[in-house]
Motif scaffolding. Structure first.
Motif, PDB file in Angstrom:
ATOM      1  N   THR A   1       0.694  -1.212   0.063  1.00  0.00           N
ATOM      2  CA  THR A   1       0.082   0.060   0.004  1.00  0.00           C
ATOM      3  C   THR A   1       0.786   1.342   0.091  1.00  0.00           C
ATOM      4  O   THR A   1       0.647   2.268  -0.907  1.00  0.00           O
ATOM      5  N   LYS A   2       1.848   0.974   0.805  1.00  0.00           N
ATOM      6  CA  LYS A   2       2.630   2.510   0.901  1.00  0.00           C
ATOM      7  C   LYS A   2       3.552   2.404  -0.285  1.00  0.00           C
ATOM      8  O   LYS A   2       3.670   3.507  -0.841  1.00  0.00           O
TER       9      LYS A   2
ATOM     10  N   LEU B   1       0.795   3.355  -3.189  1.00  0.00           N
ATOM     11  CA  LEU B   1      -0.442   4.632  -3.012  1.00  0.00           C
ATOM     12  C   LEU B   1       0.251   5.581  -2.026  1.00  0.00           C
ATOM     13  O   LEU B   1      -0.025   6.831  -2.392  1.00  0.00           O
ATOM     14  N   GLY B   2       1.553   5.346  -1.644  1.00  0.00           N
ATOM     15  CA  GLY B   2       2.016   6.287  -0.912  1.00  0.00           C
ATOM     16  C   GLY B   2       1.677   6.555   0.352  1.00  0.00           C
ATOM     17  O   GLY B   2       2.073   7.583   0.930  1.00  0.00           O
ATOM     18  N   VAL B   3       0.746   5.791   1.004  1.00  0.00           N
ATOM     19  CA  VAL B   3       0.327   6.154   2.149  1.00  0.00           C
ATOM     20  C   VAL B   3       0.462   4.824   3.081  1.00  0.00           C
ATOM     21  O   VAL B   3       0.536   4.016   2.720  1.00  0.00           O
ATOM     22  N   ASP B   4       0.388   5.049   4.404  1.00  0.00           N
ATOM     23  CA  ASP B   4       0.523   3.953   5.207  1.00  0.00           C
ATOM     24  C   ASP B   4      -0.651   3.192   5.406  1.00  0.00           C
ATOM     25  O   ASP B   4      -1.841   3.721   5.213  1.00  0.00           O
ATOM     26  N   CYS B   5      -0.704   1.676   5.307  1.00  0.00           N
ATOM     27  CA  CYS B   5      -1.898   1.219   5.652  1.00  0.00           C
ATOM     28  C   CYS B   5      -2.034   0.596   7.230  1.00  0.00           C
ATOM     29  O   CYS B   5      -1.209   1.175   7.986  1.00  0.00           O
TER      30      CYS B   5
ATOM     31  N   CYS C   1       0.959  -1.149   9.036  1.00  0.00           N
ATOM     32  CA  CYS C   1       2.444  -0.543   8.831  1.00  0.00           C
ATOM     33  C   CYS C   1       3.025  -0.357  10.245  1.00  0.00           C
ATOM     34  O   CYS C   1       2.545   0.205  11.243  1.00  0.00           O
TER      35      CYS C   1
ATOM     36  N   PHE D   1      -4.040   4.300  12.924  1.00  0.00           N
ATOM     37  CA  PHE D   1      -4.078   4.491  11.504  1.00  0.00           C
ATOM     38  C   PHE D   1      -4.526   5.889  11.490  1.00  0.00           C
ATOM     39  O   PHE D   1      -3.978   6.687  10.604  1.00  0.00           O
TER      40      PHE D   1
ATOM     41  N   LYS E   1      -1.707   8.453  12.384  1.00  0.00           N
ATOM     42  CA  LYS E   1      -0.462   8.611  11.471  1.00  0.00           C
ATOM     43  C   LYS E   1      -0.794   9.610  10.572  1.00  0.00           C
ATOM     44  O   LYS E   1       0.141  10.155   9.682  1.00  0.00           O
ATOM     45  N   PHE E   2      -2.050  10.154  10.302  1.00  0.00           N
ATOM     46  CA  PHE E   2      -2.448  10.941   9.257  1.00  0.00           C
ATOM     47  C   PHE E   2      -2.418  12.483   9.629  1.00  0.00           C
ATOM     48  O   PHE E   2      -2.588  13.482   9.074  1.00  0.00           O
TER      49      PHE E   2
END
Length: 101
Positions: free
Chosen positions: A21-22, A25-29, A32, A96, A99-100
């Motif tokens: 996913t990272k 898509l460049g984002v953590d799942c 992660c 999760f 993280k954002f």
């Protein structure tokens, strides 16, 4: 100490799975950090394991209970299982979410 030496000798870090996913898509799942957190646990660095992936301890409690319940009977087995699953899922998604931020 011996487990830490064994991990160093085996160089387990180079065999860790990448997060697709990272990568794509460049984002953590939501998962992660789980592998690195387990590695910290094996090394005995419990605080670092929690910092890496806070849901590690509820997940360990859940899987430990699932293993134990196969061996022993508990009166409120389904309630305990549901509670541990809820806490683990909540911890994964709260981690999760943060993280954002």
């Amino acid at each position: 100490m011996q487990l830490s030496a064994l991990l160093y000798i085996l160089n387990i870090e180079k065999y860790m799975l990448p997060c697709f996913t990272k990568q794509f898509l460049g984002v953590d799942c939501p998962g992660c950090g789980l592998q690195r957190s387990l590695l910290f646990l094996f090394k005995g660095e419990f605080v670092e394991a929690f910092k890496m992936y806070p849901a590690i301890y509820p997940l360990i409690a859940l899987f430990a209970f699932l293993l134990v319940r196969n061996r022993f009977n508990f009166k409120h087995e389904s309630n305990i299982t549901f509670s541990l699953m809820f806490i683990s899922t909540a911890a994964v998604f709260i981690n999760f979410f943060f993280k954002f931020i």
